[in-house]
Design a protein around this motif. Structure first.
Motif, PDB file in Angstrom:
ATOM      1  N   PRO A   1       0.829  -1.210   0.000  1.00 29.82           N
ATOM      2  CA  PRO A   1       0.000   0.000   0.000  1.00 29.82           C
ATOM      3  C   PRO A   1       0.862   1.258   0.000  1.00 29.82           C
ATOM      4  N   SER A   2       0.278   2.362  -0.416  1.00 31.76           N
ATOM      5  CA  SER A   2       0.984   3.644  -0.368  1.00 31.76           C
ATOM      6  C   SER A   2       1.369   3.957   1.075  1.00 31.76           C
TER       7      SER A   2
ATOM      8  N   SER B   1       3.666   2.419   2.844  1.00 25.28           N
ATOM      9  CA  SER B   1       4.084   1.246   3.624  1.00 25.28           C
ATOM     10  C   SER B   1       5.601   1.070   3.670  1.00 25.28           C
TER      11      SER B   1
ATOM     12  N   ASN C   1      -0.262   2.346  -6.084  1.00 25.93           N
ATOM     13  CA  ASN C   1      -1.066   1.402  -5.306  1.00 25.93           C
ATOM     14  C   ASN C   1      -0.810  -0.047  -5.724  1.00 25.93           C
ATOM     15  N   ILE C   2      -1.366  -0.971  -4.949  1.00 27.50           N
ATOM     16  CA  ILE C   2      -1.140  -2.400  -5.188  1.00 27.50           C
ATOM     17  C   ILE C   2      -1.720  -2.835  -6.529  1.00 27.50           C
TER      18      ILE C   2
ATOM     19  N   SER D   1      -0.202  -2.364  11.660  1.00 30.45           N
ATOM     20  CA  SER D   1      -1.394  -2.239  10.808  1.00 30.45           C
ATOM     21  C   SER D   1      -2.583  -2.936  11.458  1.00 30.45           C
TER      22      SER D   1
ATOM     23  N   MET E   1      -6.747  -3.519   7.691  1.00 26.55           N
ATOM     24  CA  MET E   1      -5.759  -3.132   6.685  1.00 26.55           C
ATOM     25  C   MET E   1      -4.997  -4.354   6.169  1.00 26.55           C
TER      26      MET E   1
ATOM     27  N   THR F   1      -5.074  -5.697   2.335  1.00 28.66           N
ATOM     28  CA  THR F   1      -3.819  -5.774   1.575  1.00 28.66           C
ATOM     29  C   THR F   1      -3.594  -7.173   1.015  1.00 28.66           C
TER      30      THR F   1
ATOM     31  N   LYS G   1      -5.844  -8.000  -1.898  1.00 29.71           N
ATOM     32  CA  LYS G   1      -5.583  -7.286  -3.154  1.00 29.71           C
ATOM     33  C   LYS G   1      -4.375  -7.829  -3.910  1.00 29.71           C
TER      34      LYS G   1
END
Length: 381
Positions: A198-199, A201, A278-279, A308, A312, A316, A319
């Motif tokens: 993620p952004s 991370s 992003n992912i 996290s 979250m 994550t 995704k």
């Protein structure tokens, strides 16, 4: 100690409980708890009349009939189900498995409601909770933050013949064996190392740290630091700074085809790629390359920030599309890695291969195995 009633104020329920116990002793009873002007006000007493009143309200037999706890499992009496099965014409047409399923659903719903009711209950004296030592160990680990699902699955590691500390470490060993990435060294054996997450991370710092470790092990020849999936003509300033510090080339001009050609034409080349953004954007790159080459020469690193939330982590992991991602726990110097975080990763069968503990990119990357993870848990929980 004087027999009295008192009201204390604190910033939270836990702090209020500590004050109450200090003033009135562990056998006191809580009469009321309320929030006022942002503070918790708790009234408690150690007078016999209040303690007696609490005992009268608590009917042990009725409470124990709600459900039978045995190592965290629900015990269902099948003889009672058989009696119900023959009670009416309707139940005669329902088989035993169906009735079992209905009862389990209903009792699960009841337990969830009961858990919510007990969320803010604090135990002040474990030795009086239960004569079952294992159940007491279970409660202590629950208080540390480990989830019920993890404890239910691995409670056999708890041994009533051993101390809590020994049993706790055995649980850590079980979890570590489950969660440690089996072959973290495949990072070094891969030609292409894709860092995603993620952004925010810590992907860029993680890419630089992995590159630094490879440089220490193999030297600066045939290694490139790259950036993809960013809407810009130049790499980020942070990545440029890391490349200058390590004295290696950097690029953001590579495409998937270039990465494939490099892998096929140069046996010694290694490219560490920061998948900025992003992912979902990074997934497209990873899926295309893994479809062409499999994941034998490709290693995907999934960055998850320490501390996290379960939500979250679940989002994550759901995704990411890499075939065998190695989880890297990042920013562990800024956020504590909690028992709740590890529990949720264990529930999702995530494999942890890296822990990043400092902002420095030199000597700051911990490659984990079962022993290292178990030691980490022992030192932190």
């Amino acid at each position: 100690m004087l027999k009295t009633t008192t009201t204390v104020k604190a910033k939270d329920t836990s702090s209020a409980m500590e004050k109450v116990i200090t003033e009135l002793g562990e056998d006191c009873v809580i009469l009321s708890t309320k929030k006022k002007n942002g503070m918790i006000e708790m009234t408690a007493s150690n007078q016999m009349k209040y303690k007696s009143a609490v005992k009268k309200r608590y009917n042990k037999e009725k409470f124990s009939n709600i459900y039978n706890l045995k190592s965290g499992k629900l015990k269902i009496n099948k003889e009672n189900i058989k009696k119900v099965e023959h009670k009416t014409d309707i139940t005669r047409n329902i088989n035993l498995d169906t009735i079992n399923k209905i009862i389990k659903q209903e009792t699960s719903s009841l337990l969830e409601k009961l858990d919510k009711k007990l969320e803010n209950v604090y135990l002040t004296d474990y030795k009086n909770v239960s004569k079952n030592i294992i159940f007491s160990y279970y409660l202590k680990l629950k208080e540390l933050g480990f989830s019920s699902k993890v404890l239910d699955k691995y409670h056999e590691a708890l041994d009533k013949e051993e101390s809590f500390e020994v049993s706790k470490y055995k649980l850590y060993r079980k979890l570590s064996e489950l969660m440690a990435a089996p072959y973290p060294e495949r990072i070094f054996n891969s030609k292409l190392i894709m860092v995603t997450g993620p952004s925010g991370s810590g992907k860029t710092a993680m890419a630089a740290k992995i590159t630094s470790t490879i440089v220490d092990k193999y030297g600066r020849n045939n290694i490139v630091l790259a950036e993809l999936c960013r809407n810009s003509n130049t790499a980020t300033e942070n990545l440029k700074s890391y490349a200058r510090l390590l004295n290696i080339p950097i690029t953001n001009s590579l495409q998937n085809g270039d990465l494939s050609d490099t892998m096929l034409l140069n046996d010694n080349a290694r490219i560490v790629v920061d998948l900025a953004g992003n992912i979902e954007t990074g997934n497209k790159v990873i899926e295309e390359l893994e479809e062409r080459h499999g994941d034998k020469n490709i290693c995907s690193i999934l960055c998850i920030q320490s501390g996290s939330s379960p939500e979250m982590i679940e989002s994550t992991l759901r995704k990411v599309k890499a075939q065998r991602p190695i989880v890297a726990l990042t920013k562990s110097d800024e956020c504590n890695i909690s028992a709740a975080t590890l529990s949720h990763l264990a529930e999702k069968k995530a494999k942890i291969g890296l822990v990043s503990g400092t902002k420095s990119i030199v000597d700051s990357l911990l490659f984990t195995d079962a022993n290292i993870l178990a030691k980490f848990m022992k030192e932190n929980f």
